[in-house]
Scaffold this motif. Structure first.
Motif, PDB file in Angstrom:
ATOM      1  N   ALA A 302     -39.177 -13.881 -19.627  1.00  0.00           N
ATOM      2  CA  ALA A 302     -39.589 -12.930 -20.654  1.00  0.00           C
ATOM      3  C   ALA A 302     -38.482 -12.701 -21.683  1.00  0.00           C
ATOM      4  N   LYS A 303     -38.883 -12.470 -22.930  1.00  0.00           N
ATOM      5  CA  LYS A 303     -37.944 -12.125 -23.992  1.00  0.00           C
ATOM      6  C   LYS A 303     -37.684 -10.620 -23.966  1.00  0.00           C
ATOM      7  N   VAL A 304     -36.422 -10.237 -24.185  1.00  0.00           N
ATOM      8  CA  VAL A 304     -36.054  -8.819 -24.131  1.00  0.00           C
ATOM      9  C   VAL A 304     -35.091  -8.483 -25.272  1.00  0.00           C
ATOM     10  N   ARG A 305     -35.107  -7.228 -25.679  1.00  0.00           N
ATOM     11  CA  ARG A 305     -34.114  -6.726 -26.627  1.00  0.00           C
ATOM     12  C   ARG A 305     -33.137  -5.853 -25.855  1.00  0.00           C
ATOM     13  N   MET A 306     -31.845  -6.131 -26.011  1.00  0.00           N
ATOM     14  CA  MET A 306     -30.822  -5.403 -25.294  1.00  0.00           C
ATOM     15  C   MET A 306     -30.414  -4.151 -26.059  1.00  0.00           C
ATOM     16  N   ASN A 307     -29.650  -3.276 -25.418  1.00  0.00           N
ATOM     17  CA  ASN A 307     -29.155  -2.069 -26.081  1.00  0.00           C
ATOM     18  C   ASN A 307     -28.195  -2.385 -27.218  1.00  0.00           C
ATOM     19  N   THR A 308     -27.679  -3.605 -27.244  1.00  0.00           N
ATOM     20  CA  THR A 308     -26.778  -4.046 -28.326  1.00  0.00           C
ATOM     21  C   THR A 308     -27.556  -4.525 -29.550  1.00  0.00           C
ATOM     22  N   GLY A 309     -28.896  -4.618 -29.403  1.00  0.00           N
ATOM     23  CA  GLY A 309     -29.718  -5.149 -30.482  1.00  0.00           C
ATOM     24  C   GLY A 309     -29.964  -6.641 -30.359  1.00  0.00           C
ATOM     25  N   GLU A 310     -29.229  -7.310 -29.474  1.00  0.00           N
ATOM     26  CA  GLU A 310     -29.388  -8.746 -29.288  1.00  0.00           C
ATOM     27  C   GLU A 310     -30.689  -9.048 -28.536  1.00  0.00           C
ATOM     28  N   VAL A 311     -31.257 -10.218 -28.822  1.00  0.00           N
ATOM     29  CA  VAL A 311     -32.459 -10.665 -28.133  1.00  0.00           C
ATOM     30  C   VAL A 311     -32.062 -11.720 -27.106  1.00  0.00           C
ATOM     31  N   GLY A 312     -32.548 -11.576 -25.899  1.00  0.00           N
ATOM     32  CA  GLY A 312     -32.239 -12.519 -24.839  1.00  0.00           C
ATOM     33  C   GLY A 312     -33.472 -12.916 -24.062  1.00  0.00           C
ATOM     34  N   GLU A 339     -22.490  -6.162 -15.331  1.00  0.00           N
ATOM     35  CA  GLU A 339     -22.128  -5.755 -16.704  1.00  0.00           C
ATOM     36  C   GLU A 339     -22.790  -4.419 -17.031  1.00  0.00           C
ATOM     37  N   PRO A 340     -22.212  -3.302 -16.618  1.00  0.00           N
ATOM     38  CA  PRO A 340     -22.856  -1.989 -16.793  1.00  0.00           C
ATOM     39  C   PRO A 340     -23.027  -1.558 -18.245  1.00  0.00           C
ATOM     40  N   ASP A 341     -22.303  -2.194 -19.177  1.00  0.00           N
ATOM     41  CA  ASP A 341     -22.444  -1.824 -20.580  1.00  0.00           C
ATOM     42  C   ASP A 341     -23.703  -2.407 -21.214  1.00  0.00           C
ATOM     43  N   TYR A 342     -24.337  -3.323 -20.532  1.00  0.00           N
ATOM     44  CA  TYR A 342     -25.561  -3.941 -21.034  1.00  0.00           C
ATOM     45  C   TYR A 342     -26.773  -3.400 -20.279  1.00  0.00           C
ATOM     46  N   HIS A 343     -27.844  -3.137 -21.008  1.00  0.00           N
ATOM     47  CA  HIS A 343     -29.117  -2.882 -20.340  1.00  0.00           C
ATOM     48  C   HIS A 343     -30.272  -3.272 -21.262  1.00  0.00           C
ATOM     49  N   ILE A 344     -31.424  -3.494 -20.670  1.00  0.00           N
ATOM     50  CA  ILE A 344     -32.602  -3.917 -21.430  1.00  0.00           C
ATOM     51  C   ILE A 344     -33.241  -2.707 -22.083  1.00  0.00           C
ATOM     52  N   GLU A 345     -33.389  -2.785 -23.390  1.00  0.00           N
ATOM     53  CA  GLU A 345     -33.960  -1.684 -24.165  1.00  0.00           C
ATOM     54  C   GLU A 345     -35.481  -1.821 -24.303  1.00  0.00           C
ATOM     55  N   GLU A 346     -35.942  -3.083 -24.437  1.00  0.00           N
ATOM     56  CA  GLU A 346     -37.355  -3.280 -24.761  1.00  0.00           C
ATOM     57  C   GLU A 346     -37.797  -4.684 -24.333  1.00  0.00           C
ATOM     58  N   MET A 347     -39.025  -4.764 -23.844  1.00  0.00           N
ATOM     59  CA  MET A 347     -39.636  -6.063 -23.562  1.00  0.00           C
ATOM     60  C   MET A 347     -40.318  -6.545 -24.840  1.00  0.00           C
ATOM     61  N   LEU A 348     -40.148  -7.816 -25.172  1.00  0.00           N
ATOM     62  CA  LEU A 348     -40.712  -8.377 -26.402  1.00  0.00           C
ATOM     63  C   LEU A 348     -41.923  -9.265 -26.095  1.00  0.00           C
TER      64      LEU A 348
END
Length: 348
Positions: A302-312, A339-348
């Motif tokens: 699945a494609k996701v948007r991270m809290n950094t704004g990056e898409v992964g 990596e606790p500084d990263y989390h998934i913000e949104e499913m794309l």
């Protein structure tokens, strides 16, 4: 003719010749028609090869198989949601439940749960706060049916649990709209009114000739909790009907991952954390474990948007830490457990 094919050599239109399991969880049932999206997800999940029927042979060896596309599911889903909308409107107006009006929904859900991935894509694409009341019961029936399949229930039990899912919230037709759609926390008095919907629903379905008592009882008790802190009776553990335990998990999962008039939906991975925190005090341990392990497998690729704004893209979900998947962002691979500084913000 059946053939074992490397996953990278699979082509859209090939048909699975046997059930596919990952981490002892059913991912795709036999006779699933493979699509480009499914093949990519299976490759990302590390599936090396598949036993398939080639298209030319499939027509002869699996004549009952039919290709179901996402638009097919979306149209059928919308039609079923409209049926439930009309039925709830009639109940609110004081009419009785006519079970023949929803029998087509029962049959459609039973067919749809045979196609895990397309079904999940459909649910995720059709979420809207404006129609939550009507789609929620449909989603719960779909999730409950999947749980039943993952638990390897009999065909009759699957049909029963789907009926419970469709009917479980019929009592909300008798609940004031200003309470159902309130933007904010309910007052204690309002919550007591809301809690009556399971009992009201029981009396609605109880009047349906020929409807099984097990189905009626599950409608009544789907808000009971293992620790005895549910309603309407405060039942504990083994005293809660089996079907009610399944619908309880499906009900909460759909509520948490849906857009509501008073809250934003959260990601499946945040939902997994919520379930783990609620834990086995609220839900049957076996049912919850089977659900979480199986539903998590769906989100590989699945494609996701991270809290950094990056898409992964989610590349792996480890069975012992399903709330913290491994995500690829461009040329970086990030283990969210490390990596606790990263989390998934949104499913794309």
């Amino acid at each position: 003719m059946m053939k074992t094919v490397n996953v990278f050599e699979c082509r859209p239109g090939y048909i699975l010749a046997e059930d596919l399991y990952l981490n002892n969880c059913l991912v795709l049932p036999q006779e699933t028609v493979l699509t480009e999206v499914l093949i990519k997800k299976l490759a990302n999940a590390g599936v090396p090869s598949l036993k398939v029927y080639l298209p030319s042979a499939a027509a002869q060896e699996t004549p009952s198989s039919t290709t179901r596309t996402l638009p097919d599911f979306q149209q059928e889903y919308e039609d079923n949601a409209n049926v439930l909308k009309d039925v709830l409107s009639d109940l609110a107006a004081g009419r009785k439940l006519e079970i023949n009006r929803v029998s087509g929904v029962f049959d459609a859900v039973y067919t749809q749960i045979q196609h895990n991935y397309t079904l999940m894509d459909c649910i995720n694409s059709m979420r809207s706060a404006d129609v939550y009341t009507y789609t929620h019961s449909l989603n719960v029936a779909l999730y409950a049916g999947l749980i039943g399949k993952w638990l390897r229930l009999s065909e009759q039990e699957l049909q029963d649990i789907i009926q419970v899912g469709v009917l479980h919230d019929m009592g909300k037709a008798k609940t004031p709209q200003e309470i159902l759609n309130k933007k904010g926390k309910l007052t204690p008095e309002e919550f007591e009114v809301m809690k009556k919907h399971s009992t009201l629903g029981f009396w609605i379905v109880k009047e349906v000739p020929g409807l099984k008592q097990d189905i009626c009882n599950a409608v009544l008790t789907h808000h009971e909790r293992i620790d005895g802190h549910g309603y309407p009776f405060g039942l504990k553990g083994k005293d809660i009907p089996f079907y009610a335990k399944i619908v309880a998990v499906a009900d909460v999962y759909d509520a948490l991952t849906s857009e509501r008039v008073y809250k934003k939906r959260i990601t499946p991975f945040d939902t997994f954390i919520e379930f783990q925190e609620l834990g086995y005090d609220h839900f049957d341990p076996q049912i919850l474990f089977v659900f979480l392990q199986n539903i998590a497998n769906y989100y590989t690729g699945a494609k996701v948007r991270m809290n950094t704004g990056e898409v992964g893209e989610i590349t792996s979900i480890l069975p012992y830490n399903i709330s913290k998947p491994i995500v690829r962002i461009n040329d970086k691979v990030i283990d969210l457990a490390m990596e606790p500084d990263y989390h998934i913000e949104e499913m794309l």
